[in-house]
Write an enzyme that holds these catalytic residues in place. Structure first.
Site, PDB file in Angstrom:
ATOM      1  N   PRO A   2       0.656  -1.119  -0.065  1.00 16.75           N
ATOM      2  CA  PRO A   2       0.238   0.164  -0.060  1.00 16.75           C
ATOM      3  C   PRO A   2       0.718   1.099  -0.033  1.00 16.75           C
ATOM      4  O   PRO A   2       1.262   1.665   0.932  1.00 16.75           O
ATOM      5  CB  PRO A   2      -0.933  -0.262   1.108  1.00 16.75           C
ATOM      6  N   GLU A   3       0.858   1.760  -1.215  1.00 16.44           N
ATOM      7  CA  GLU A   3       1.280   3.286  -1.161  1.00 16.44           C
ATOM      8  C   GLU A   3       0.267   4.057  -1.698  1.00 16.44           C
ATOM      9  O   GLU A   3      -0.765   3.492  -1.723  1.00 16.44           O
ATOM     10  CB  GLU A   3       2.401   3.362  -2.239  1.00 16.44           C
ATOM     11  N   LYS A  59      -0.772   7.862   2.452  1.00 11.60           N
ATOM     12  CA  LYS A  59      -1.222   6.666   2.542  1.00 11.60           C
ATOM     13  C   LYS A  59      -2.342   6.286   3.749  1.00 11.60           C
ATOM     14  O   LYS A  59      -2.746   5.233   4.008  1.00 11.60           O
ATOM     15  CB  LYS A  59      -0.107   5.831   3.107  1.00 11.60           C
ATOM     16  N   HIS A  93      -6.141 -13.615   7.246  1.00 14.22           N
ATOM     17  CA  HIS A  93      -5.690 -12.592   7.638  1.00 14.22           C
ATOM     18  C   HIS A  93      -6.722 -11.383   7.631  1.00 14.22           C
ATOM     19  O   HIS A  93      -6.478 -10.184   7.507  1.00 14.22           O
ATOM     20  CB  HIS A  93      -4.483 -12.043   6.527  1.00 14.22           C
ATOM     21  N   ARG A 112       1.260  -9.060   8.082  1.00 13.71           N
ATOM     22  CA  ARG A 112       1.914  -8.441   8.977  1.00 13.71           C
ATOM     23  C   ARG A 112       0.778  -7.429   9.718  1.00 13.71           C
ATOM     24  O   ARG A 112       0.421  -6.621   8.948  1.00 13.71           O
ATOM     25  CB  ARG A 112       3.071  -7.808   8.527  1.00 13.71           C
ATOM     26  N   ARG A 151      17.222  20.078   2.033  1.00 10.02           N
ATOM     27  CA  ARG A 151      17.387  18.809   2.750  1.00 10.02           C
ATOM     28  C   ARG A 151      18.779  18.353   2.649  1.00 10.02           C
ATOM     29  O   ARG A 151      19.330  18.421   1.441  1.00 10.02           O
ATOM     30  CB  ARG A 151      16.464  17.745   2.124  1.00 10.02           C
ATOM     31  N   ARG A 249      16.032   0.787   2.999  1.00 12.24           N
ATOM     32  CA  ARG A 249      15.141   0.130   2.190  1.00 12.24           C
ATOM     33  C   ARG A 249      15.804  -0.311   0.879  1.00 12.24           C
ATOM     34  O   ARG A 249      16.791   0.275   0.312  1.00 12.24           O
ATOM     35  CB  ARG A 249      13.948   0.730   1.663  1.00 12.24           C
TER      36      ARG A 249
END
Length: 265
Positions: A2-3, A59, A93, A112, A151, A249
Site C-alpha cells: 500500500p502506497e 497513505k 488474515h 503483518r 534537505r 530500504r
DNA sequence: ATAAAGTCCTGAAAGC
DNA sequence: TGCTTTCAGGACTTTA
C-alpha cells in the site's frame, strides 16, 4: 503493497461498497490491529452508523461516520480492504469484518500487523494530517521545489519522508527516480532546479498511471516490473540494475542511466 | 533464514 | 556552546 495508489484503490472499494451503508455488526478477529481503540468502543461507536464519503491523505484512509467519529485505516506493508459477499469464506488474515446492510461486508485484511485501524475525533484526525506533508497528488512544481529545498540526505530519503510529501513509498520512489534519471543516493541539495523539475514531472506521470491501475503497475517497461527478476536489467538501456540499501530500504536503480544531478537531458 | 511495497522511536550528526 | 532539525538504524509483525 500500500502506497498512495493502493490506498486510493481502497478508497474506491469503500465508495462502491460502504458508502451510505449502515454498519450492522463488527467482528474483530484479531485485536492486534486495533490502535488506541478497544474492540468494545469500536463496536459501540460504529454499530448502527452509516459510512460517509471516504477521503485519503497520503497513505491514510479516513472514513467519517454519522456518529461523529471517523474510522482511520493505515495498511502498513501488507494491508488491504475488501468488499465481500458474506458467503465468501473468511481468510486467515481478515482481521476485522464490518458487516453492512444489503448483504455486503468490508474486510480489513493484513498479514503483518504493522499498522491498523483507529477511531478518531476531529481533533485526532487533524493531528494525523498535521504530521504529514501535502498529498503527493496535489503538489505542484514550485511547492515541490520548496518542500525539498535544504534537505541534506539522499533524495530518496526525502521523497520517502511522509512529513515532507505524503503518499510515496519504496516502489514509487524507485520508479520516479528511475524515470527522472537521478541516482537515488544523490544528496537532495545537489539537485538543481531542472533536475527537481524532472523528478516532479516523473512523480506526476508515475502517480497518474499508478492510480489508474490501482497499484504501481509491475509492467516490464517499468522498473517495478523488474523487481522480482533474478538478474534485473534496465527496461530503458538494458544495463544490469543495481540493488542497494538507501534510507533503510531495498533500492533498485540503473547505474548507467541514473546519473544526472543537473538538467542535462 | 533472510527479507519484504510502512511507521515509530531513539540516539547522533549537522546546521544555525 | 546550545538548541533545533535531520538522518540512520532498529523494533514491530508474519510468511514465503
Amino acid at each position: 503493497m500500500p502506497e498512495l495508489p493502493d490506498v486510493e484503490a481502497f478508497r474506491q472499494v469503500l465508495m462502491n461498497c460502504g458508502r451510505r451503508r449502515r454498519v450492522t455488526d463488527i467482528e474483530v478477529r484479531d485485536a492486534g490491529v486495533l490502535r488506541g481503540v478497544t474492540e468494545k468502543r469500536l463496536r459501540r461507536e460504529l454499530t448502527g452508523r452509516r459510512l460517509g464519503k471516504a477521503w485519503r491523505h497520503g497513505k491514510w484512509l479516513f472514513v467519517p461516520t454519522d456518529g461523529g467519529s471517523t474510522l482511520v485505516c493505515h495498511f502498513g506493508m501488507t494491508g488491504s480492504l475488501r468488499c465481500c459477499r458474506p458467503d465468501e469464506p473468511i481468510e486467515p488474515h481478515d482481521r476485522i469484518v464490518l458487516t453492512l446492510d444489503e448483504a455486503r461486508d468490508l474486510r480489513y485484511r493484513d498479514q503483518r500487523k504493522l499498522q491498523g485501524v483507529r477511531l478518531a475525533d476531529e481533533y485526532t484526525v487533524d493531528r494525523i494530517v498535521d504530521g504529514l506533508g501535502p498529498d503527493a497528488l496535489t503538489v505542484d512544481r514550485s511547492e515541490f521545489q520548496d518542500l525539498l529545498s535544504g534537505r541534506r540526505g539522499a533524495v530518496k530519503s526525502a521523497l520517502m519522508d511522509q512529513s515532507v510529501i505524503a503518499g510515496l513509498g519504496n516502489l514509487l520512489c524507485d520508479e520516479i527516480l528511475w524515470r527522472a534519471r537521478v541516482d537515488p543516493r544523490t544528496p537532495t541539495r545537489d539537485l538543481d532546479r531542472t533536475a527537481l523539475r524532472r523528478i516532479h514531472s516523473a512523480m506526476g506521470r508515475v502517480l497518474t498511471a499508478s492510480v489508474r491501475a490501482g497499484r504501481v503497475p509491475p509492467r516490464r517497461s517499468w522498473l517495478t516490473g523488474r523487481r522480482d527478476d533474478g538478474e534485473p536489467s534496465c527496461p530503458r538501456c538494458g544495463a544490469s540494475l543495481r540493488s542497494t540499501r538507501v534510507a533503510g530500504r531495498r533500492t533498485l536503480w540503473c547505474p548507467r542511466c541514473q546519473t544526472s544531478t543537473t538538467g542535462d537531458r
